[in-house]
Design a protein around this motif. Structure first.
Motif, mmCIF file in Angstrom:
data_model
loop_
_atom_site.group_PDB
_atom_site.id
_atom_site.type_symbol
_atom_site.label_atom_id
_atom_site.label_comp_id
_atom_site.label_asym_id
_atom_site.label_seq_id
_atom_site.Cartn_x
_atom_site.Cartn_y
_atom_site.Cartn_z
ATOM 1 N N UNK A 75 -19.763 0.702 -4.563
ATOM 2 C CA UNK A 75 -19.530 1.871 -5.418
ATOM 3 C C UNK A 75 -18.052 2.187 -5.576
ATOM 4 N N UNK A 76 -17.242 1.882 -4.579
ATOM 5 C CA UNK A 76 -15.820 2.238 -4.617
ATOM 6 C C UNK A 76 -14.914 1.089 -5.066
ATOM 7 N N UNK A 77 -15.498 0.006 -5.583
ATOM 8 C CA UNK A 77 -14.690 -1.171 -5.922
ATOM 9 C C UNK A 77 -13.658 -0.881 -7.009
ATOM 10 N N UNK A 78 -14.017 -0.171 -8.057
ATOM 11 C CA UNK A 78 -13.054 0.125 -9.136
ATOM 12 C C UNK A 78 -11.871 0.909 -8.572
ATOM 13 N N UNK A 79 -12.147 1.846 -7.698
ATOM 14 C CA UNK A 79 -11.067 2.646 -7.090
ATOM 15 C C UNK A 79 -10.167 1.768 -6.214
ATOM 16 N N UNK A 80 -10.758 0.875 -5.451
ATOM 17 C CA UNK A 80 -9.959 -0.018 -4.595
ATOM 18 C C UNK A 80 -9.100 -0.955 -5.433
ATOM 19 N N UNK A 81 -9.649 -1.472 -6.536
ATOM 20 C CA UNK A 81 -8.855 -2.333 -7.415
ATOM 21 C C UNK A 81 -7.702 -1.559 -8.062
ATOM 22 N N UNK A 82 -7.967 -0.336 -8.488
ATOM 23 C CA UNK A 82 -6.901 0.496 -9.068
ATOM 24 C C UNK A 82 -5.818 0.763 -8.024
ATOM 25 N N UNK A 83 -6.216 0.968 -6.774
ATOM 26 C CA UNK A 83 -5.241 1.156 -5.694
ATOM 27 C C UNK A 83 -4.405 -0.100 -5.490
ATOM 28 N N UNK A 84 -5.054 -1.268 -5.579
ATOM 29 C CA UNK A 84 -4.324 -2.538 -5.455
ATOM 30 C C UNK A 84 -3.241 -2.631 -6.522
ATOM 31 N N UNK A 85 -3.594 -2.261 -7.751
ATOM 32 C CA UNK A 85 -2.635 -2.311 -8.854
ATOM 33 C C UNK A 85 -1.497 -1.317 -8.607
ATOM 34 N N UNK A 86 -1.844 -0.087 -8.261
ATOM 35 C CA UNK A 86 -0.807 0.935 -8.033
ATOM 36 C C UNK A 86 0.137 0.549 -6.902
#
Length: 109
Positions: A75-86
Motif C-alpha cells: 500500500x505504501x509503495x508509491x510513497x516510498x518511490x516518491x521518497x526515493x526520488x526526493x
C-alpha cells in the motif's frame, strides 16, 4: 538508484520476480517483470522492462501500473518511490554519467 523487489501474485507461476525503482540519471521510474522461460527457467527473463528512456515513467503510479497485474503491491509503495526520488534532488551527474548522456542523448539533462 532505488530498487524494490516485489513478490509475484498467487496464480502467476510464470513470474519469477518484479522490481520497481527510481533512476536518477535518467529521471524516470522503472518497472521490470521477469518471467520463467525455457532458456531461463530459474532466473527468468525480463520480458517487461520500462523506464529505460529519460522521463519515460514520470510518476511512481506509472511504474506501479506496469507491474501491478503480476505482483503484490504494498500500500505504501508509491510513497516510498516518491521518497526515493526526493532523496536525489540536488544530486548531479558525475563526469562519466554526464559524458554518457551526451553520447546517448546529445544532452546532459
Amino acid at each position: 538508484m532505488s530498487r524494490h523487489i516485489l513478490p509475484p501474485r498467487v496464480g502467476h507461476p510464470d513470474v519469477i520476480c518484479a522490481a520497481v525503482g527510481w533512476d536518477r540519471p535518467l529521471q524516470t521510474f522503472f518497472a521490470q517483470v521477469c518471467f520463467r522461460t525455457e532458456d531461463e527457467p530459474e532466473e527468468g527473463e525480463a520480458l517487461i522492462w520500462q523506464g529505460t528512456e529519460p522521463g519515460e515513467l514520470p510518476t511512481p503510479e506509472a511504474a506501479i501500473a506496469v507491474v501491478a497485474p503480476y505482483v503484490e503491491v504494498p500500500a505504501d509503495l508509491a510513497e516510498r518511490l516518491a521518497d526515493d526520488m526526493r532523496a536525489t534532488i540536488g544530486e548531479k551527474d558525475g563526469q562519466y554519467q554526464a559524458e554518457m548522456k551526451r553520447r546517448l542523448f546529445g544532452s546532459i539533462h
